[in-house]
Every structure is written in C-alpha cells, then in structure tokens.
Design an enzyme around this catalytic site. Structure first.
Site, PDB file in Angstrom:
ATOM      1  N   ASP A  99       0.863  -1.183   0.000  1.00  0.00           N
ATOM      2  CA  ASP A  99       0.000   0.000   0.000  1.00  0.00           C
ATOM      3  C   ASP A  99       0.900   1.235   0.000  1.00  0.00           C
ATOM      4  OD1 ASP A  99      -1.723   2.207   0.929  1.00  0.00           O
ATOM      5  OD2 ASP A  99      -3.195   0.638   1.230  1.00  0.00           O
ATOM      6  N   GLN A 139     -14.158   3.185   1.531  1.00  0.00           N
ATOM      7  CA  GLN A 139     -13.541   2.648   0.311  1.00  0.00           C
ATOM      8  C   GLN A 139     -13.130   3.801  -0.605  1.00  0.00           C
ATOM      9  OE1 GLN A 139     -15.969  -0.092  -1.971  1.00  0.00           O
ATOM     10  NE2 GLN A 139     -14.220  -0.817  -3.163  1.00  0.00           N
ATOM     11  N   HIS A 174     -10.523  -5.431  -2.727  1.00  0.00           N
ATOM     12  CA  HIS A 174      -9.187  -5.709  -2.176  1.00  0.00           C
ATOM     13  C   HIS A 174      -9.276  -5.894  -0.676  1.00  0.00           C
ATOM     14  CE1 HIS A 174      -9.885  -1.370  -2.152  1.00  0.00           C
ATOM     15  NE2 HIS A 174      -9.183  -1.345  -1.024  1.00  0.00           N
ATOM     16  N   PHE A 175      -8.324  -6.620  -0.157  1.00  0.00           N
ATOM     17  CA  PHE A 175      -8.199  -6.806   1.285  1.00  0.00           C
ATOM     18  C   PHE A 175      -6.889  -6.174   1.740  1.00  0.00           C
ATOM     19  CE2 PHE A 175     -11.433  -9.789   0.243  1.00  0.00           C
ATOM     20  CZ  PHE A 175     -12.221  -9.876   1.383  1.00  0.00           C
ATOM     21  N   HIS A 176      -6.990  -5.445   2.849  1.00  0.00           N
ATOM     22  CA  HIS A 176      -5.807  -4.859   3.480  1.00  0.00           C
ATOM     23  C   HIS A 176      -5.239  -5.855   4.486  1.00  0.00           C
ATOM     24  CE1 HIS A 176      -6.736  -0.499   2.522  1.00  0.00           C
ATOM     25  NE2 HIS A 176      -7.944  -1.028   2.357  1.00  0.00           N
TER      26      HIS A 176
HETATM   27  P1  AMP Z   1      -9.686   1.467   0.265  1.00  0.00           P
HETATM   28  O1  AMP Z   1      -9.716   2.893   0.768  1.00  0.00           O
HETATM   29  O2  AMP Z   1     -10.115   0.435   1.244  1.00  0.00           O
HETATM   30  O3  AMP Z   1     -10.394   1.377  -1.051  1.00  0.00           O
HETATM   31  O4  AMP Z   1      -8.167   1.128   0.032  1.00  0.00           O
HETATM   32  C1  AMP Z   1      -7.429   1.572  -1.057  1.00  0.00           C
HETATM   33  C2  AMP Z   1      -6.007   1.557  -0.626  1.00  0.00           C
HETATM   34  O5  AMP Z   1      -5.223   1.706  -1.769  1.00  0.00           O
HETATM   35  C3  AMP Z   1      -5.619   2.680   0.340  1.00  0.00           C
HETATM   36  O6  AMP Z   1      -5.092   2.128   1.527  1.00  0.00           O
HETATM   37  C4  AMP Z   1      -4.577   3.482  -0.439  1.00  0.00           C
HETATM   38  O7  AMP Z   1      -3.551   3.929   0.399  1.00  0.00           O
HETATM   39  C5  AMP Z   1      -4.096   2.481  -1.449  1.00  0.00           C
HETATM   40  N1  AMP Z   1      -3.600   3.010  -2.700  1.00  0.00           N
HETATM   41  C6  AMP Z   1      -4.088   4.030  -3.442  1.00  0.00           C
HETATM   42  N2  AMP Z   1      -3.380   4.171  -4.581  1.00  0.00           N
HETATM   43  C7  AMP Z   1      -2.412   3.219  -4.554  1.00  0.00           C
HETATM   44  C8  AMP Z   1      -1.347   2.858  -5.428  1.00  0.00           C
HETATM   45  N3  AMP Z   1      -1.149   3.503  -6.586  1.00  0.00           N
HETATM   46  N4  AMP Z   1      -0.550   1.842  -5.071  1.00  0.00           N
HETATM   47  C9  AMP Z   1      -0.732   1.190  -3.899  1.00  0.00           C
HETATM   48  N5  AMP Z   1      -1.722   1.479  -3.031  1.00  0.00           N
HETATM   49  C10 AMP Z   1      -2.547   2.481  -3.349  1.00  0.00           C
END
Ligand code: AMP
Length: 144
Positions: free
Chosen positions: A37, A101, A107-109
């Site tokens: 991330d 989101q 996706h899963f964190h």
């Molecule tokens: P969500 O907010 O649950 O949809 O998670 C999306 C995640 O993607 C967030 O934790 C962001 O920090 C991460 N994110 C956004 N853009 C990128 C990127 N280009 N590469 C890696 N992670 C990203």
C-alpha cells in the site's frame, strides 16, 4: 461511490494489474496480486487483489473468486506475520465510500499492528517512498 456501482476498468488497481502504473509487488500468480500500500498505515501494510474478478466490492464478486482471494489473504497474512513479527494483524475491507472505500476494485488490506507504534491514517498523508516499500517487500518475500 454507492454499493452497487459499476466496475470501472480504469480504476487504479486495474491499471496496476495491466502494468500501466507501477506498484511494489510482493506476490503474483495468474489470479492473485499482492503489493505494498502506497499510503501504509504501518510497516508492511499491503493489499491483496484478484486479477480477473472485476468486482467493485464484496457484493459483486463471484464466490469462487472470493474463495481464491481469501486463501491468498490468509497466505499473505501468514507471510507478513512470519517476516515482520508484528504483535497483531488487522485484515480490512471497505464497501462503498461512506465505509471508507477509495479504490473500487475489491481488495483486502493486511495491516500489521505493532504495540509500540500507532497506526497511520487510512489512505491519506504522504505516499511512502518506493525504496522504503521495496525494502519492506523484500523482507516480506523472504517468508513466501
Ligand atoms: P480502500 O480505501 O479500502 O479502497 O483502500 C485503497 C487503498 O489503496 C488505500 O489504503 C490506499 O492507500 C491504497 N492506494 C491508493 N493508490 C495506490 C497505489 N497507486 N498503489 C498502492 N496502493 C494504493
């Protein structure tokens, strides 16, 4: 973005899957990609996605794809545990903008938690530098 939004093939993660934008990869198969991330909430915060499942969230994913994805989440969580030795690991998944989101490809964190460090904010702040992410990814990959 509502819970029943259409999948956008130009979302950031779709671009990462296609290789249109860079990412720091940890693990990749025909169907799964795990990568760092870019706004990590802790050291080792990474994301696991299904590469073919064009699902915006938990509600529009095929259950077989979800099973494949969850098996990968467990595998990567074990790998993060074994490589970084956090005190706990949070698994997170948000559905819809009101829930937090920000990227509309399911996706899963995997968020390691360390007792002596506070978690950073979700999807905000300054992006981590690629070198640092590469270093952590290399550490994580040793436990694959
Ligand atoms: P969500 O907010 O649950 O949809 O998670 C999306 C995640 O993607 C967030 O934790 C962001 O920090 C991460 N994110 C956004 N853009 C990128 C990127 N280009 N590469 C890696 N992670 C990203």
């Amino acid at each position: 973005m509502s819970l029943d939004a259409q999948y956008d093939p130009d979302n950031i993660f779709a671009k990462i899957i296609r290789g249109d934008i860079p990412s720091v990869k940890i693990y990749e198969t025909d169907s799964i990609l795990a990568f760092m991330d870019v706004f990590p909430q802790s050291e080792g915060h990474c994301l696991v996605i299904h590469k073919q499942a064009t699902a915006t969230n938990l509600f529009d994913v095929d259950s077989r794809d979800l099973a494949t994805l969850m098996a990968a989440v467990q595998k990567l969580a074990r790998v993060v545990r074994d490589s970084l030795a956090p005190d706990g690991i949070r698994i997170a998944q948000f559905n819809g903008a009101p829930a937090g989101q920000t990227v509309y490809h399911l996706h899963f964190h995997i968020i390691p938690v360390y007792e002596d460090r506070d978690l950073g904010a979700h999807a905000s702040g300054r992006p981590a530098d690629t070198q640092g992410l590469e270093k952590t990814a290399a550490k994580i990959r040793t436990a694959l």
